[in-house]
Design a protein around this motif. Structure first.
Motif, PDB file in Angstrom:
ATOM      1  N   ILE A 166      -4.379  12.225   3.639  1.00 15.72           N
ATOM      2  CA  ILE A 166      -3.979  11.285   4.695  1.00 15.72           C
ATOM      3  C   ILE A 166      -4.729   9.971   4.449  1.00 15.72           C
ATOM      4  O   ILE A 166      -5.951   9.972   4.260  1.00 15.72           O
ATOM      5  CB  ILE A 166      -4.301  11.805   6.116  1.00 15.72           C
ATOM      6  N   TYR A 167      -4.005   8.888   4.414  1.00 17.21           N
ATOM      7  CA  TYR A 167      -4.600   7.579   4.132  1.00 17.21           C
ATOM      8  C   TYR A 167      -4.372   6.678   5.343  1.00 17.21           C
ATOM      9  O   TYR A 167      -3.234   6.381   5.688  1.00 17.21           O
ATOM     10  CB  TYR A 167      -3.964   6.971   2.880  1.00 17.21           C
TER      11      TYR A 167
ATOM     12  N   TYR B 243      -5.106   3.101   7.306  1.00 20.57           N
ATOM     13  CA  TYR B 243      -5.533   1.701   7.214  1.00 20.57           C
ATOM     14  C   TYR B 243      -5.416   1.065   8.591  1.00 20.57           C
ATOM     15  O   TYR B 243      -4.339   1.085   9.183  1.00 20.57           O
ATOM     16  CB  TYR B 243      -4.655   0.938   6.209  1.00 20.57           C
TER      17      TYR B 243
ATOM     18  N   ALA C  88      -6.157   8.017  -5.488  1.00 15.74           N
ATOM     19  CA  ALA C  88      -6.393   8.548  -4.135  1.00 15.74           C
ATOM     20  C   ALA C  88      -7.747   8.074  -3.600  1.00 15.74           C
ATOM     21  O   ALA C  88      -7.871   7.681  -2.438  1.00 15.74           O
ATOM     22  CB  ALA C  88      -6.335  10.061  -4.161  1.00 15.74           C
TER      23      ALA C  88
ATOM     24  N   ARG D 179      -9.392   5.387  -4.466  1.00 16.24           N
ATOM     25  CA  ARG D 179      -9.310   3.944  -4.185  1.00 16.24           C
ATOM     26  C   ARG D 179      -8.612   3.694  -2.854  1.00 16.24           C
ATOM     27  O   ARG D 179      -9.016   2.832  -2.089  1.00 16.24           O
ATOM     28  CB  ARG D 179      -8.525   3.238  -5.274  1.00 16.24           C
ATOM     29  N   LEU D 180      -7.569   4.458  -2.625  1.00 14.60           N
ATOM     30  CA  LEU D 180      -6.829   4.273  -1.372  1.00 14.60           C
ATOM     31  C   LEU D 180      -7.675   4.698  -0.176  1.00 14.60           C
ATOM     32  O   LEU D 180      -7.676   4.045   0.856  1.00 14.60           O
ATOM     33  CB  LEU D 180      -5.534   5.078  -1.404  1.00 14.60           C
ATOM     34  N   LYS D 181      -8.402   5.787  -0.356  1.00 17.23           N
ATOM     35  CA  LYS D 181      -9.246   6.287   0.738  1.00 17.23           C
ATOM     36  C   LYS D 181     -10.352   5.301   1.054  1.00 17.23           C
ATOM     37  O   LYS D 181     -10.667   5.040   2.209  1.00 17.23           O
ATOM     38  CB  LYS D 181      -9.888   7.619   0.326  1.00 17.23           C
TER      39      LYS D 181
ATOM     40  N   LYS E  12     -10.398   2.185   0.472  1.00 13.65           N
ATOM     41  CA  LYS E  12      -9.835   0.843   0.712  1.00 13.65           C
ATOM     42  C   LYS E  12     -10.263  -0.159  -0.365  1.00 13.65           C
ATOM     43  O   LYS E  12     -10.593  -1.298  -0.075  1.00 13.65           O
ATOM     44  CB  LYS E  12     -10.246   0.299   2.097  1.00 13.65           C
ATOM     45  N   GLN E  13     -10.332   0.322  -1.586  1.00 13.15           N
ATOM     46  CA  GLN E  13     -10.708  -0.566  -2.688  1.00 13.15           C
ATOM     47  C   GLN E  13      -9.469  -0.947  -3.474  1.00 13.15           C
ATOM     48  O   GLN E  13      -9.101  -0.256  -4.426  1.00 13.15           O
ATOM     49  CB  GLN E  13     -11.695   0.131  -3.624  1.00 13.15           C
TER      50      GLN E  13
ATOM     51  N   ILE F 280      -8.229  -7.088   3.184  1.00 11.18           N
ATOM     52  CA  ILE F 280      -7.477  -7.212   1.927  1.00 11.18           C
ATOM     53  C   ILE F 280      -6.802  -8.579   1.862  1.00 11.18           C
ATOM     54  O   ILE F 280      -6.813  -9.255   0.833  1.00 11.18           O
ATOM     55  CB  ILE F 280      -6.429  -6.082   1.804  1.00 11.18           C
TER      56      ILE F 280
ATOM     57  N   ASP G 192      -8.963  -3.310   7.954  1.00 13.33           N
ATOM     58  CA  ASP G 192      -8.787  -3.029   6.521  1.00 13.33           C
ATOM     59  C   ASP G 192      -7.734  -3.966   5.927  1.00 13.33           C
ATOM     60  O   ASP G 192      -7.918  -4.534   4.849  1.00 13.33           O
ATOM     61  CB  ASP G 192      -8.329  -1.580   6.298  1.00 13.33           C
TER      62      ASP G 192
ATOM     63  N   LEU H 141       0.831  -1.201   0.000  1.00 19.92           N
ATOM     64  CA  LEU H 141       0.000   0.000   0.000  1.00 19.92           C
ATOM     65  C   LEU H 141       0.870   1.258   0.000  1.00 19.92           C
ATOM     66  O   LEU H 141       0.576   2.231  -0.696  1.00 19.92           O
ATOM     67  CB  LEU H 141      -0.919   0.007   1.227  1.00 19.92           C
TER      68      LEU H 141
ATOM     69  N   ASN I 260      -9.021   9.701   8.526  1.00 22.68           N
ATOM     70  CA  ASN I 260      -8.988   9.223   7.130  1.00 22.68           C
ATOM     71  C   ASN I 260      -9.772  10.140   6.203  1.00 22.68           C
ATOM     72  O   ASN I 260      -9.577  10.109   4.988  1.00 22.68           O
ATOM     73  CB  ASN I 260      -9.548   7.800   7.064  1.00 22.68           C
TER      74      ASN I 260
END
Lengths: 447, 268
Positions: A309-310, A312, B162, B164-166, B168-169, A320, A316, A186, A304
């Motif tokens: 800002i990301y 996880y 961005a 997708r990352l937000k 969580k896909q 995945i 989450d 990620l 989030n």
């Protein structure tokens, strides 16, 4: 040996994560000298090709020797198991009965199928994991260095080809399944070059440490380790080759770091939207990736929502991992078919290779008989002119050719038949033909 | 001999559109072998389309003597955008952008088809009678548009990654997407190259326009608006260190403005 079907002499004896508990596998995990001794002893007992594969999830013994064939001269399953258990028991201090309980045994085709599956990572604890292929190659190299591999080398090379095909033609190893690997993957979606980035590890959780290690291995530029207890931060930083920091500096650290891994035992979030917003402003909205492995969470979920800002959390990442595992399971079905296809292909190629010598031997034998019989007839005191002798020889030729024609056409049509090897065996026995040793090496058309 | 080249222009647009579809489908291939094959096909389809388009433009110039500068403008823009993408793709793997870029080129090709090549005030012929200022304006605008197109594509893709990352896909195809930092970097480079070129195009274009009718057209105002946004984004990025989604959105909006100006010329 007549048309020796070498895979009939192939045997696999072993145990793995499905058949034996961890403590047994641990005792069997042989290294260095003891492993070398074991390989050599097996070689002496089997007088053929031997190889030992030892990983944390499996210990397997591969043998290719006529001693191992089934039948009157060969050993029964129980005898093989006893013999190997006896050798192993001496070195690992596990009772023979206990070993036999956990061992499985595969012979011939089944053994080859098993080796193909192991090499293709279809029998692994984590399906599709790439390490097993390397471990098999190492085991083979080790066996070659002791000159114990014999014809096993050729079969193993074939297994490596099958594994490569499975890897290339299915997505079995595409989806990462460990939480720490996913975290690193990620991070790579956000930052192209990790060597220019700073990672911050907060707390001293095991998973956090593992993720930090993964980042370190992937070449992250700088690692900062923050903890409430500075001494623990110093100790962990030393272990991970990072720099220790006090957790009281968190606001400043969030400005410096690009990747944050947090796993503290705090009951309240330590990164709130306010702290994050302030850090974001100071870092001029450079993206920040936060991996929150703590339970309860260290990062307020609202963080989030902030731009660039990301975050996880552990759910989450696990989700995945589960999705990726399911993807691998789907690909494994395709991979199993490929392995079966390769096994069939292997047999066809061998049948084709064996048919040539069989046909030559059969033709030679019949023509020799014909010549002998004509010569016998001519040696009798019967007066024949040249035309009559010629006619006799022509008749002999025509007769043998007509007899052979149907037989050879029938044999050639068997080249792609799954039971062709049995037919070759039967024909060579019936006609008492001596065939040369077969060549197991892969044909040039192999991928 | 009088040949109607118009259908060949729509043929070019179709080729680019097909290449776009191939690029998009190549992102959803499950295994390595299939992926490599479709990657090759998508690449080759764009190369063939670009080759066809170049040849068509040369034929058109030879056949009509360059009547209709706007058609040339759009034709060259399509070519410049395609070549810029191929150049960037050699250095940074941005194959996932191929679909968007091909679609954009197809759009420019359609604009180009819309302009029948009739001589008019806004579309004079490309010959000795064509003013030098207009030639320079077209050249600068084409180069600027290509740079901005790359920049806008990067911004679009940045927003997709961005998002997708937000959310969580991490769906299939994500692996083939470039990282946010790469997209941001190329976006900035596109702006740094495109902005001076577009500024030059606007200045020369203004000189040409005021020298003729002296009127301020709506297209001119939209162009000026887009230029201002680009200037603002660039200034914010260089001085205040702006990064990420906000910069990407503004870059996209400015590019849409430029496309609107282009469309207004095409469908006039």
């Amino acid at each position: 040996m007549s048309s020796a079907l070498a895979t009939d002499h192939l045997i696999v004896v072993g145990l793995n994560h499905k058949t034996a508990p961890l403590h047994i596998r641990e005792q069997l995990a042989l290294q260095g000298e003891s492993k070398a001794e074991l390989i050599k002893t097996l070689k002496r007992r089997l007088s053929g090709g031997t190889m030992v594969v030892s990983t944390c999830n499996r210990v397997e013994f591969y043998g290719l020797s006529s001693t191992l064939s089934l039948g009157e001269e060969g050993l029964t399953d129980h005898q093989v198991l006893e013999m190997i258990s006896d050798v192993v028991s001496e070195r690992c201090q596990i009772p023979i009965d206990e070993l036999i309980k956990h061992f499985y045994i595969h012979r011939g085709d089944e053994a080859l199928h098993h080796i193909f599956r192991v090499a293709s990572s279809l029998d692994s604890l984590v399906i599709g994991e790439p390490q097993i292929l390397g471990q098999l190659k190492e085991a083979l190299e080790e066996s070659q260095s002791f000159e114990t591999s014999g014809d096993l080398s050729i079969l193993m090379e074939r297994a490596f080809l099958v594994a490569r095909r499975v890897r290339n033609q299915t997505g079995i190893s595409k989806h990462v399944v460990s939480v720490s690997s996913i975290a690193v993957r990620l991070a790579r979606h956000i930052f192209e070059d990790l060597s220019e980035r700073t990672a911050l590890l907060i707390g001293a959780g095991e998973m956090g440490e593992l993720a930090a290690r993964h980042l370190h291995q992937d070449g992250v530029g700088r690692l900062l380790v923050a903890n409430r207890n500075l001494d623990r931060a110093v100790a962990l930083a030393e272990k991970l080759n990072g720099s220790p920091r006090a957790l009281s500096e968190l606001s400043e650290l969030l400005v410096t770091a690009d990747i944050v891994i947090t796993s503290t035992g705090s009951q309240e979030p330590i990164i709130t939207p306010e702290i994050a917003q302030a850090a974001l402003k100071s870092r001029k909205y450079r993206p920040l990736f936060i991996i929150d492995i703590a339970v309860p969470r260290d990062v307020d979920p609202r963080v989030n929502r902030l731009e660039n800002i990301y975050v996880y959390d552990v759910d989450d990442l696990s989700q995945i991992a589960d999705e990726n595992m399911a993807q691998r399971a789907n690909e494994a079905t395709i991979a199993e078919e490929l392995v079966k296809e390769e096994l069939l292909k292997f047999h066809r190629e061998r049948a084709q290779r064996n048919l040539g010598p069989l046909i030559t031997a059969l033709r030679t034998k019949v023509h020799t008989l014909k010549t002998q019989e004509i010569d016998w007839a001519l040696s009798k005191e019967v007066v024949m002119n040249q035309a009559q002798e010629k006619l006799l020889r022509q008749m002999g030729d025509r007769l043998t050719n007509k007899i052979l024609h149907d037989v050879l056409t029938g044999l050639k049509s068997l080249a792609h038949h799954p039971q062709s090897e049995d037919v070759i065996e039967v024909v060579s026995t019936l006609f008492k033909l001596t065939l040369p040793e077969e060549d197991l090496s892969p044909s040039s058309e192999d991928p | 001999m009088n040949i109607d080249l118009d259908p060949w222009f729509i043929g070019g647009a179709t080729l680019f559109a097909m290449s776009g579809v191939l690029h998009l489908s190549s992102m959803w291939r499950g295994n390595d072998a299939g992926e490599e094959r479709s990657k090759w096909w998508s690449k080759i389809s764009l190369d063939i389309s670009l080759g066809y388009w170049s040849l068509l433009l040369v034929c058109w110039l030879l056949h009509t003597g360059g009547q209709g500068a706007s058609r040339l403008w759009f034709g060259l823009s399509a070519l410049a955008v395609g070549l810029s993408y191929r150049l960037i793709d050699r250095r940074v793997k941005v194959r996932s952008l191929g679909g968007v870029i091909s679609a954009l080129i197809a759009l420019l090709a359609v604009f180009s088809y819309q302009l029948s090549g009739e001589p008019s005030l806004t579309a004079p012929s490309v010959d000795s009678s064509m003013p030098t200022t207009l030639i320079i304006h077209i050249a600068l605008a084409v180069a600027g548009l290509a740079a901005f197109a790359v920049s806008a594509s990067m911004s679009g893709l940045y927003l997709v990654v961005a998002k997708r990352l937000k959310s969580k896909q991490l769906v299939m195809g994500s692996k083939r997407l470039p990282s946010l930092s790469t997209l941001d970097e190329i976006n900035l480079k596109g702006l740094l190259i495109g902005f001076p070129l577009y500024t030059g195009a606007l200045l020369v274009g203004s000189a040409y326009a005021f020298g003729g009718s002296g009127e301020l057209s709506l297209s001119y105002l939209v162009s000026l608006g887009s230029w201002s946004i680009y200037g603002g984004v660039l200034q914010a990025r260089l001085t205040a260190g702006w990064r990420g989604q906000r910069a990407a959105w503004l870059t996209l909006i400015a590019f849409i403005g430029i496309l609107l100006v282009a469309a207004s010329y095409s469908f006039r």
